[in-house]
Design a protein around this motif. Sequence first.
Motif, PDB file in Angstrom:
ATOM      1  N   GLU A 118      26.276  -0.366  12.075  1.00 51.09           N
ATOM      2  CA  GLU A 118      27.155  -0.475  13.246  1.00 51.09           C
ATOM      3  C   GLU A 118      27.222   0.842  14.013  1.00 51.09           C
ATOM      4  OE1 GLU A 118      28.718  -3.107  14.638  1.00 51.09           O
ATOM      5  OE2 GLU A 118      27.602  -4.317  13.203  1.00 51.09           O
ATOM      6  N   LYS A 121      23.971   1.159  15.800  1.00 59.73           N
ATOM      7  CA  LYS A 121      23.965   0.149  16.856  1.00 59.73           C
ATOM      8  C   LYS A 121      24.707   0.651  18.092  1.00 59.73           C
ATOM      9  CE  LYS A 121      26.357  -4.194  17.728  1.00 59.73           C
ATOM     10  NZ  LYS A 121      27.112  -5.297  17.097  1.00 59.73           N
ATOM     11  N   THR A 122      25.863   1.244  17.891  1.00 59.78           N
ATOM     12  CA  THR A 122      26.631   1.802  19.016  1.00 59.78           C
ATOM     13  C   THR A 122      25.838   2.891  19.722  1.00 59.78           C
ATOM     14  OG1 THR A 122      28.733   1.332  17.899  1.00 59.78           O
ATOM     15  CG2 THR A 122      28.774   2.974  19.660  1.00 59.78           C
ATOM     16  N   ILE A 125      22.752   1.197  21.658  1.00 61.74           N
ATOM     17  CA  ILE A 125      23.125   0.469  22.879  1.00 61.74           C
ATOM     18  C   ILE A 125      23.535   1.434  23.979  1.00 61.74           C
ATOM     19  CG2 ILE A 125      24.767  -1.171  23.869  1.00 61.74           C
ATOM     20  CD1 ILE A 125      24.768  -2.619  21.166  1.00 61.74           C
ATOM     21  N   ASP A 126      24.279   2.477  23.609  1.00 60.49           N
ATOM     22  CA  ASP A 126      24.680   3.487  24.598  1.00 60.49           C
ATOM     23  C   ASP A 126      23.454   4.172  25.205  1.00 60.49           C
ATOM     24  OD1 ASP A 126      27.325   2.897  24.209  1.00 60.49           O
ATOM     25  OD2 ASP A 126      27.731   4.608  22.881  1.00 60.49           O
ATOM     26  N   ILE A 154      22.176  -6.365  20.100  1.00 61.93           N
ATOM     27  CA  ILE A 154      23.200  -6.609  21.124  1.00 61.93           C
ATOM     28  C   ILE A 154      23.835  -7.980  20.897  1.00 61.93           C
ATOM     29  CG2 ILE A 154      23.654  -6.850  23.599  1.00 61.93           C
ATOM     30  CD1 ILE A 154      21.278  -4.997  24.117  1.00 61.93           C
ATOM     31  N   SER A 158      29.146  -6.721  22.684  1.00 63.36           N
ATOM     32  CA  SER A 158      28.452  -5.536  23.197  1.00 63.36           C
ATOM     33  C   SER A 158      27.892  -5.792  24.589  1.00 63.36           C
ATOM     34  CB  SER A 158      27.314  -5.134  22.249  1.00 63.36           C
ATOM     35  OG  SER A 158      27.793  -4.834  20.971  1.00 63.36           O
ATOM     36  N   LYS A 162      29.509  -3.429  27.311  1.00 63.17           N
ATOM     37  CA  LYS A 162      28.654  -2.268  27.569  1.00 63.17           C
ATOM     38  C   LYS A 162      27.461  -2.573  28.461  1.00 63.17           C
ATOM     39  CE  LYS A 162      29.760   0.428  23.445  1.00 63.17           C
ATOM     40  NZ  LYS A 162      29.188   1.211  22.327  1.00 63.17           N
TER      41      LYS A 162
END
Length: 323
Positions: A118, A121-122, A125-126, A154, A158, A162
Amino acid sequence: SSRSVHTQADYSLVYLIRLLTAWEKCNNTSGDGNDEEVNKSIMLIFARYLCTILADSSSPGMTVANKRITQLFKQIPSLVERWLKYLQSSEPDLAYLGLTSVLLHHFKTSENDKQRYEEAKTLGIDLYCKLVLGTRTKPYDSALNPCNEIIDSIDLNSFNTKVYPVLSRSLLRNPEVIIEGPLVSKSESLEKAALDCFRSLSKQISSGEVVIEITTYLFNVLQGTDQKIGKLSVISQRQNILSAIGTLSFSSSSISQQAILQLLEKHFYPLIQQEVHEGLICHMLQQMAGWCTRLNTIQPSLTEFFKVGSNYSNVMLLLTINR
């Protein structure tokens, strides 16, 4: 060749892991291994080698990359937390897209570490939102190929919180980079990835109006009416745009019958009637079929379209209609 480049990158990672392991032991002995900037530079070098291995999606790049990073973390377990920390504070770099993808794959398969997954993943994606979706220029193909693990991570939350806000701004500012670029790429793997993204996008969008807006924009690209892009002359590029249009018809969002009819009458019918390439005509009809299945009743304009089509001299069109 590309294979020799990947092999060289893999050999480089093997030697880099040996050097890092030896350097780590020396630092643990001397206590001089706390230079964060040096450690970040080493991480960036490692990330660039990983991206070289991942650049060709037709090769087993992720398997090789995961093998190397597993070896590294086995030799230096503390590096996992350090690199996650460094990624949070480092300047964004396209190479980190590859590194983050490998970390996601590693935490999902090798360690089954949900917490670290996780966290990665953050970060991923950012980075993807900033370096790919938010860019004003089209990223080079080899930088996009390693992003598959990030895209796969995603989820709906998300996407809504985002990805979609950045995507919406970018579509208004430079849609030719976000939509047209990958779909008309010379890279077959990138074209496939772009279509996969549209399939995911069609499932994620809850607003029928947004689906129609994106579809209408794609038609503008296809017809050459978008001045930023110009006319597409390569058949495969036009086919990719058509495939994306067809994919959006499978959206689970509610779309009014009137909006679908307008798409058919304003875009599909004229395009098919004007097209001379038989393969494209068939492809247009296939993509139009997806939108037609959303109609609740037989529409007079659709019936008339096929009646008119039966009078065309184009043999392939006639055969396709008669099927």
